[in-house]
Design an enzyme around this catalytic site. Structure first.
Site, PDB file in Angstrom:
ATOM      1  N   PRO A 115     -24.746 -65.692 -37.350  1.00 27.98           N
ATOM      2  CA  PRO A 115     -26.149 -65.565 -37.753  1.00 27.98           C
ATOM      3  C   PRO A 115     -27.027 -65.266 -36.542  1.00 27.98           C
ATOM      4  O   PRO A 115     -26.774 -65.764 -35.447  1.00 27.98           O
ATOM      5  CB  PRO A 115     -26.498 -66.935 -38.348  1.00 27.98           C
ATOM      6  N   GLY A 119     -29.065 -69.353 -32.060  1.00 26.49           N
ATOM      7  CA  GLY A 119     -28.599 -70.036 -30.851  1.00 26.49           C
ATOM      8  C   GLY A 119     -27.092 -69.967 -30.713  1.00 26.49           C
ATOM      9  O   GLY A 119     -26.489 -70.725 -29.964  1.00 26.49           O
ATOM     10  N   GLY A 121     -25.479 -67.147 -29.845  1.00 30.75           N
ATOM     11  CA  GLY A 121     -25.104 -66.061 -28.926  1.00 30.75           C
ATOM     12  C   GLY A 121     -24.828 -64.735 -29.605  1.00 30.75           C
ATOM     13  O   GLY A 121     -24.011 -63.950 -29.118  1.00 30.75           O
ATOM     14  N   ASP A 166     -24.271 -67.080 -21.776  1.00 31.12           N
ATOM     15  CA  ASP A 166     -23.820 -66.524 -23.066  1.00 31.12           C
ATOM     16  C   ASP A 166     -22.833 -65.373 -22.871  1.00 31.12           C
ATOM     17  O   ASP A 166     -21.803 -65.288 -23.537  1.00 31.12           O
ATOM     18  CB  ASP A 166     -24.998 -65.950 -23.864  1.00 31.12           C
TER      19      ASP A 166
HETATM   20  O1  PMV Z   1     -30.632 -69.092 -27.576  1.00 34.40           O
HETATM   21  P1  PMV Z   1     -29.403 -68.668 -26.859  1.00 34.40           P
HETATM   22  O2  PMV Z   1     -28.172 -68.825 -27.615  1.00 34.40           O
HETATM   23  O3  PMV Z   1     -29.547 -67.302 -26.268  1.00 34.40           O
HETATM   24  O4  PMV Z   1     -29.227 -69.671 -25.616  1.00 34.40           O
HETATM   25  C1  PMV Z   1     -30.212 -69.740 -24.653  1.00 34.40           C
HETATM   26  C2  PMV Z   1     -29.819 -70.660 -23.559  1.00 34.40           C
HETATM   27  C3  PMV Z   1     -30.899 -70.830 -22.513  1.00 34.40           C
HETATM   28  O5  PMV Z   1     -30.377 -71.713 -21.533  1.00 34.40           O
HETATM   29  C4  PMV Z   1     -32.160 -71.438 -23.107  1.00 34.40           C
HETATM   30  C5  PMV Z   1     -31.294 -69.518 -21.863  1.00 34.40           C
HETATM   31  C6  PMV Z   1     -30.198 -68.913 -21.028  1.00 34.40           C
HETATM   32  O6  PMV Z   1     -30.269 -67.694 -20.829  1.00 34.40           O
HETATM   33  O7  PMV Z   1     -29.314 -69.637 -20.530  1.00 34.40           O
END
Ligand code: PMV
EC number: 2.7.1.36
Length: 330
Positions: A115, A119, A121, A166
């Site tokens: 999805p 969060g 990735g 990520d």
């Molecule tokens: O929201 P996502 O899955 O892209 O994770 C972001 C993680 C953060 O630490 C907030 C930003 C990053 O680039 O590490």
């Protein structure tokens, strides 16, 4: 010529946000993937289909301009959240690291199991898979290290501030302890870690949330910097607990990490609701995962997976994810 590649999404277990400030993080590749296929096209444009998102886009090879195929989508605005994913694909296709760039039409299909804005990735997985498929398409050799680095450059270009977490996990797969000095180091968990993911109805905007935390840190440096330091300590303790199989401590550390994330202002009502319901239903630990501000939470619930899953499904979307050892395949 047809080229295919696939890359996994990820769940961050510890260290989101603090990783942007040089602290370590722990993340795991999950068994949901982005699958990208590139075929030679019939005209001079790059046509991109992402059926799961109802996104059908066109990238002009000359100008790099992105538009939506409005006749299919029936809407005028190419800047919807979901269509934003086209920017990652465009940036990936034109990277010099690929040795060539598009000089004729292409048809690109993204089959997305992850999805978006959750969060998990999805943008990193699409970027890694697009770069890998394009390298294949151009018959260009790309090492995994260059692939991960290039994917990170794409994220920086499109999203602004981002850590390489990520893209590293999506490239290499498995269970990673990530530091800025050594990149991703695979760790061997001494416990099973199926995770229940609760997915809120609001997508989180990573770039915006990273900026928001930066502002908070600039406004209250003597408070926020120590919190970020504590998050680093939590991650290091968690690494020990995961490799020693200490289930309860892993859960406790997730809950502490959640409290610190809340202090950074990235929690929401809806996430909190899922997080506390998961704990009431028997999760040892639960926290938001990724940037927050919406998106998803994860619950670690050995022996109680079914109960927690059912509880979260009664509130929002929830599903089970497993770990994937497989990183990018091409
Ligand atoms: O929201 P996502 O899955 O892209 O994770 C972001 C993680 C953060 O630490 C907030 C930003 C990053 O680039 O590490």
């Amino acid at each position: 010529m047809t080229a295919r590649a696939s890359a996994p999404g990820k769940a961050i277990l510890f260290g989101e946000h603090s990783v942007v400030y040089g602290k370590p993080a722990i993340a795991v590749a999950v068994d949901k993937r982005a699958n990208v296929t590139i075929r030679e096209g019939n005209d001079d444009s790059i046509h991109v289909k992402i059926p799961e998102l109802d996104v059908y886009g066109v990238i002009d090879i000359e100008t790099g301009l992105i538009s939506l195929e409005n006749d299919i989508l029936g809407q005028e605005n190419p800047d919807t959240f979901d269509a934003g994913i086209l920017k990652f694909i465009k940036s990936a296709l034109f990277r010099t690291e690929l040795g060539s760039s598009p000089d004729h039409g292409m048809d690109i299909t993204v089959d997305l199991e992850i999805p978006i804005g959750a969060g998990l990735g999805s943008s990193a997985a699409i970027t890694v898979a697009t770069l890998a498929a394009a390298a294949r398409y151009y018959h260009h050799d790309l090492s995994l290290e260059t692939l991960a680095l290039t994917a990170h450059q794409v994220e920086l270009e499109v999203q602004g501030a981002a850590s390489p977490l990520d893209t590293t996990v999506s490239t290499h797969g498995g269970f990673l302890y990530f530091t800025h000095e050594s990149g991703g180091v695979k760790i061997k968990p001494a416990l099973e870690m199926p995770l229940v993911v609760g997915y809120t109805s609001q997508p989180g905007n990573t770039g915006l949330l990273v900026q928001q935390v930066r502002k908070l840190c600039n406004d209250h440096p003597t408070i926020i910097k120590p919190i970020i330091g504590l998050m680093g300590n939590v991650t290091n303790h968690a690494r020990e607990s995961i490799t020693h199989g200490e289930e309860e401590r892993v859960g406790e550390l997730m809950n502490i990490n959640q409290g610190l994330l809340d202090a950074l202002g990235v929690n929401t009502d809806e996430l909190s609701r899922l997080i506390y319901h998961a704990r009431s239903a028997g999760a040892l630990g639960s926290k938001l995962t990724g940037a927050g501000g919406g998106g998803s939470m994860i619950a670690y619930c050995p022996g109680k997976t079914r109960e927690v899953l059912e509880e979260l499904q009664s509130i929002d979307n929830a599903f089970l994810v497993g770990m994937s050892r497989k990183g990018v395949t091409w």
